[in-house]
Write a protein that holds these residues in place. Structure first.
Motif, PDB file in Angstrom:
ATOM      1  N   ARG A  98       0.869  -1.180   0.000  1.00  0.00           N
ATOM      2  CA  ARG A  98       0.000   0.000   0.000  1.00  0.00           C
ATOM      3  C   ARG A  98       0.899   1.221   0.000  1.00  0.00           C
ATOM      4  O   ARG A  98       1.422   1.623   1.041  1.00  0.00           O
ATOM      5  CB  ARG A  98      -0.903  -0.011   1.228  1.00  0.00           C
ATOM      6  CG  ARG A  98      -1.918   1.129   1.271  1.00  0.00           C
ATOM      7  CD  ARG A  98      -2.989   0.827   2.307  1.00  0.00           C
ATOM      8  NE  ARG A  98      -3.941   1.905   2.398  1.00  0.00           N
ATOM      9  CZ  ARG A  98      -3.952   2.822   3.376  1.00  0.00           C
ATOM     10  NH1 ARG A  98      -3.041   2.761   4.322  1.00  0.00           N
ATOM     11  NH2 ARG A  98      -4.855   3.774   3.399  1.00  0.00           N
ATOM     12  N   ALA A  99       1.168   1.768  -1.173  1.00  0.00           N
ATOM     13  CA  ALA A  99       2.128   2.862  -1.318  1.00  0.00           C
ATOM     14  C   ALA A  99       1.447   4.189  -1.006  1.00  0.00           C
ATOM     15  O   ALA A  99       0.767   4.776  -1.838  1.00  0.00           O
ATOM     16  CB  ALA A  99       2.697   2.874  -2.733  1.00  0.00           C
ATOM     17  N   VAL A 100       1.612   4.653   0.220  1.00  0.00           N
ATOM     18  CA  VAL A 100       1.073   5.938   0.658  1.00  0.00           C
ATOM     19  C   VAL A 100       2.184   6.680   1.385  1.00  0.00           C
ATOM     20  O   VAL A 100       2.878   6.094   2.223  1.00  0.00           O
ATOM     21  CB  VAL A 100      -0.132   5.749   1.603  1.00  0.00           C
ATOM     22  CG1 VAL A 100      -0.624   7.109   2.097  1.00  0.00           C
ATOM     23  CG2 VAL A 100      -1.253   5.008   0.907  1.00  0.00           C
ATOM     24  N   ALA A 101       2.379   7.938   1.058  1.00  0.00           N
ATOM     25  CA  ALA A 101       3.416   8.717   1.735  1.00  0.00           C
ATOM     26  C   ALA A 101       3.070   8.877   3.210  1.00  0.00           C
ATOM     27  O   ALA A 101       1.940   9.217   3.561  1.00  0.00           O
ATOM     28  CB  ALA A 101       3.548  10.089   1.073  1.00  0.00           C
ATOM     29  N   CYS A 102       4.033   8.585   4.065  1.00  0.00           N
ATOM     30  CA  CYS A 102       3.792   8.742   5.496  1.00  0.00           C
ATOM     31  C   CYS A 102       5.124   9.002   6.196  1.00  0.00           C
ATOM     32  O   CYS A 102       6.187   8.639   5.696  1.00  0.00           O
ATOM     33  CB  CYS A 102       3.105   7.516   6.093  1.00  0.00           C
ATOM     34  SG  CYS A 102       4.157   6.055   6.195  1.00  0.00           S
ATOM     35  N   ASN A 103       5.035   9.606   7.351  1.00  0.00           N
ATOM     36  CA  ASN A 103       6.202   9.910   8.170  1.00  0.00           C
ATOM     37  C   ASN A 103       6.399   8.760   9.141  1.00  0.00           C
ATOM     38  O   ASN A 103       5.637   8.610  10.103  1.00  0.00           O
ATOM     39  CB  ASN A 103       5.971  11.227   8.914  1.00  0.00           C
ATOM     40  CG  ASN A 103       7.180  11.674   9.705  1.00  0.00           C
ATOM     41  OD1 ASN A 103       7.912  10.869  10.274  1.00  0.00           O
ATOM     42  ND2 ASN A 103       7.378  12.985   9.759  1.00  0.00           N
TER      43      ASN A 103
END
Length: 907
Positions: A98-103
């Motif tokens: 699940r490619a989602v930008a996150c910190n």
């Protein structure tokens, strides 16, 4: 072990990827924890600072912190993070990516705080209450340079880990807790939260920097036991990595600090004797006020060396007002700093400012050190490297690679700006803080800064005091109000300024009950002198004085307050047949560096009579601070009194034989300070200069104080002169017509201090988002002032291609054959830079379409690298000069000029 921590083996090396495509998160976690422990072992004062922050057993505190540091990348267990490297994504464990930008730092912080994820597993380690935990978790999970959001709800967050990721995180926590034998952190000591948080932030960020380097932490397979990896891989590799980085503390030389610094080459002044004797065990702030040229820098080095011997610090950072002064001191210390350390030690020295990679001495220091560390492990040095390094500065490539690492070297020399970034909310401010907390911070020319920078400096002194780090402040012209603010910043009440002797030295203790101790000093005998002060009515009269003195063989300086006035004066004097050097800030960097070197050669301490005789230097303020120059006669435009004293300090600075003038004279171009001076009293004489120093009441007070008596006695008169202008109520004595400018300046100063207060970090919440508006270095300014535009000067080269003006600049790089053409085009463009005020800038115009296309493409390329520069296309005008065309009003095309003798002139 299926969760990757690092997944770029060999920077794309396909063969290595087949052997071990990723480094397990478990192993990277231990790499960083081992590096953290090694760092506080080589820096015992950092370990002591951490331990003192807890109420409990020291070993228990360190063991608990190491375990917590090992969990710094816990958020990488989330499926969203693992999807960043699809070729090593653990499909069988986590399911579809699940490619989602996150910190991942924010996710890890939230997982520790959330009982559904890792909260229960960490309950024992983090026994603190919620308030205390924030001071620990913020630094650990915000290790990429900025604090991470702390109020992340994992129920709805896009980067939340699913059950498989949470299980992996819990397993990682359990194994870490087992390896560290069930660590428990003691309670944080009351009032120690802030210092602990910021100290820990710097250490964790640095440990992660080093622990992520594949050269020292090669990717390892998962089929190793945790104790085996910890003992046989992480721990020895951390030792090797730190040894290669140049961070291990060099052994300090033992013995008498005064003798070590002087080497028997000079008779000590009273300031230097004070530095050799003052109590340095309990005191933390030291202020040395002495006349220009009195050896304050040497006194500061003597005191700093004693502080290092007392284990109060491991090194020194000298903060100076300009790049030119930093370059000059770097050269001086580069030949002498090894004496501060034991024979055989290899201390590092770093130059820290925005153009340091253009300085040949700094380039050479990296090249020398590189000859003994070609593979990065600091192997046995070659004989020729040893011989070269004996008398030259050396800086490891790792330290030289990043200005933020400059504070980690034993000796750092740079602009005050680099130090001030430690108290501004910019990326990796905590690294700068960590470095400064290990060093003696020496702030030179402390009077030279405006209200905005003074407020930043005071914030820096406050934080140094919080970390029990020593500060030495140097000045020849420090107003009492500024001294009082510095003393208050270190946590003390200041004594009354009016009764303070001059010269003097002040020691401020770190203990809460003791008062500052002020010691009167005597000036060095050859600097105690009487300087004749005369007023010159007009610039034309000043020119006549210069012509007569130069033709009589005198070395003469004229300091003008604006670049345009300096250029006009230099052109006129050259037209009279005089040998004139011009020095100001509007030269391309390569020309500026060459001029600086030429000026120091012709007018410096070692200059010969035949080099000086009849020569004239016309300069702006670039020469009034720290540069060791010596003139027979000084002319200067009227400026505030502290700057006038600084300029006078370049008169008869060194003992010489017979001079062609009868005595030191400061001839001041100024209007008469009459009691009924009109509002344009200063502007009539200086139509351009009136905008440089806008407080004309202060200028009037400076003129009145200077001309009140025909002789300035040094040092007896200096304190009175300064306070006559800078005392809180001094402006009330100025003419009513000038009060408006004083009121406007007072308002600007208040606004500047308020603006700085908004910009500097609020340290109280610890390393947390609410401590400041975190951004890149270029967004939060260290200086307040007119916006500047960076211009890159280009010429049309072979085949019609644009090239930097100084593409063929010769640059010493420590080569066997001596100097060679600089092969680095990025450096060539930097050497071809000049900065001007935004309101003076005019866009290009009148160029052929192909040349304009190239210029635009270059600007876009620079912008992609974060460099916002405008191209100016130069065309040969005569043998020594260039012209360029730019946009005027309407469709007009105007012509400007660049000349290596005069500098840059925009029409």
């Amino acid at each position: 072990m299926q969760i990757w921590g690092k997944a770029q083996p060999g920077a794309g090396d396909a063969s290595l990827r087949q052997i071990m495509p990723y480094h397990p998160l478990a192993w990277h976690s231990l790499d960083v924890a081992a590096t953290f422990l090694k760092l506080i072992r080589i820096w015992p004062e950092q370990r002591a600072g951490l331990v003192a922050s807890f109420d409990g057993d020291a070993d228990e505190a360190i063991n608990g912190l190491a375990a917590l540091v090992a969990l710094h990348d816990l958020g990488k267990c989330a499926r969203t993070f693992q999807a960043k490297a699809l070729d090593v994504y653990p499909h069988t464990l986590l399911g579809p990516p699940r490619a989602v930008a996150c910190n991942h730092g924010a996710v890890g912080y939230a997982m520790v705080e959330d009982a559904r994820f890792c909260g229960k597993e960490l309950a024992l380690l983090l026994g603190q209450n919620e308030f205390e935990r924030a001071f620990l978790l913020g630094p650990v999970f915000g290790h990429h340079g900025r604090p991470v959001p702390v109020e992340v709800d994992l129920s709805v967050h896009v980067g939340r880990p699913d059950e498989a990721g949470a299980n992996a995180a819990r397993a990682l926590v359990e194994r870490v807790m087992t390896l560290f034998e069930g660590p428990v952190l003691p309670p944080i000591a009351q009032g120690a939260e802030t210092a602990l948080s910021w100290r820990l932030a710097g250490l964790v960020a640095l440990a992660d920097w080093i622990g992520s380097d594949q050269r020292y932490f090669p990717y390892a397979t998962p089929d190793i036991s945790w104790p085996e990896y910890w003992g046989n891989h992480a721990t020895p590799q951390a030792k090797a990595a730190i040894a290669a980085s140049g961070l291990e503390r060099a052994q300090v030389a033992r013995g008498d600090s005064l003798a070590i610094v002087s080497g028997g080459a000079f008779t000590p002044t009273q300031a230097q004797e004070w530095a050799a004797q003052v109590d340095c065990e309990g005191s933390g702030l030291f202020i040395i006020e002495d006349v220009t040229g009195s050896g304050k820098t040497e006194a500061a080095l003597i005191l700093a060396h004693r502080l290092m011997q007392a284990a109060r610090a491991g090194g020194i950072y000298v903060a100076l007002p300009t790049m030119a002064t930093a370059n000059g001191l770097y050269r001086r210390l580069g030949a002498a700093y090894r004496a501060l350390y034991a024979p055989g030690a290899r201390p590092s020295i770093v130059l820290a400012h925005g153009a340091r990679n253009l300085d040949p001495a700094f380039i050479r220091s990296i090249a020398l050190a590189g000859r003994r560390e070609e593979v990065g492990y600091g192997g046995a040095p070659s004989a020729d490297a040893d011989e070269d390094e004996t008398a030259s500065a050396a800086c490891t490539r790792w330290l030289a690679d990043d200005r933020r690492r400059a504070f980690l070297a034993e000796i750092g020399v740079g602009t005050i700006d680099q130090a001030l970034l430690a108290v501004l909310p910019v990326k990796h401010a905590a690294i700068r803080q960590l470095g400064l907390s290990r060093q003696v911070l020496i702030i030179d020319e402390a009077h030279a800064y405006d209200a905005y920078m003074q407020a930043e400096i005071e914030a820096l002194v406050v934080h140094q005091a919080r970390l029990d780090a020593p500060v030495i402040v140097l000045s020849a012209t420090l107003p009492a109000a500024m001294r009082a603010r510095l003393i208050r910043a270190y946590g003390k009440s200041a004594p009354a300024g009016a009764a303070t002797p001059y010269p003097c030295a002040t020691a401020v203790s770190g203990t809460p009950t003791s008062a500052p101790v002020i010691t009167p000093l005597a000036a060095r005998a050859d600097l105690a002198r009487a300087i004749t002060v005369t007023r010159v009515d007009t610039p034309e009269a000043a020119q006549e004085r210069i012509i007569r003195a130069a033709r009589d063989g005198a070395a003469v300086a004229w300091i003008r307050n604006s670049v345009d006035d300096a250029i006009e004066a230099a052109r006129f004097l050259r037209g009279q047949g005089l040998a004139v050097d011009l020095f100001h800030a509007r030269f391309a960097m390569a020309d500026r560096l060459a001029i600086e070197e030429r000026v120091v050669t012709r007018f410096g301490k070692a200059s010969r009579p035949d080099e000086r005789a009849g020569r004239v230097l016309v300069a702006t303020q670039v020469v009034e601070q720290s540069l060791d120059l010596d003139f027979d006669l000084m002319l200067t435009d009227l400026a505030p009194i502290d700057l006038m004293i600084q300029r006078a300090g370049r008169l008869w600075r060194h003992t010489r034989g017979a001079r062609p003038v009868p005595g030191p004279e400061l001839a001041v171009v100024a209007p008469d300070p009459v009691a009924d001076a009109p509002a344009d009293w200063y502007g009539q004489l200086f139509p351009i200069g009136q905008y440089v120093y806008r407080d004309h009441a202060r200028l009037w007070l400076s003129a009145r104080a200077l001309f009140a008596q025909p002789v300035m006695r040094v040092p007896e008169d200096l304190r009175g002169l300064i306070e006559a202008v800078y005392a809180p109520d001094a402006s009330l004595g100025a003419p009513p017509s000038l009060q408006a400018s004083a009121d406007e300046q007072a308002g600007r100063d208040l606004a500047s201090r308020a603006f700085a207060g908004l910009n500097v970090i609020d340290f109280a919440p610890g390393y947390a988002p609410e401590s400041g508006a975190w951004g890149p270095d270029t967004v939060t300014p260290t200086r307040e002032g007119d916006e500047r535009v960076t211009l890159r000067l280009a010429v049309i080269g072979e085949g019609g291609a644009l090239a930097p003006l100084h593409a063929d600049t010769v640059c010493e790089a420590g080569s066997e054959t001596g100097s060679e053409a600089d092969p680095d085009p990025r450096r060539a463009w930097s050497l071809s830079e000049v900065a001007i005020r935004q309101n003076r800038f005019r866009p290009r115009a009148g160029l052929a379409p192909e040349i304009e296309r190239q210029a635009h493409a270059l600007e876009e390329r620079f912008a992609s690298r974060g460099i916002h520069a405008r191209i100016v296309v130069l065309m040969r005008d005569c043998d020594s000069g260039w012209r360029f065309t730019c946009q005027g009003s309407g469709n007009d095309v105007l012509e400007g000029r660049y000349d290596p003798l005069d500098g840059f002139t925009m029409p």
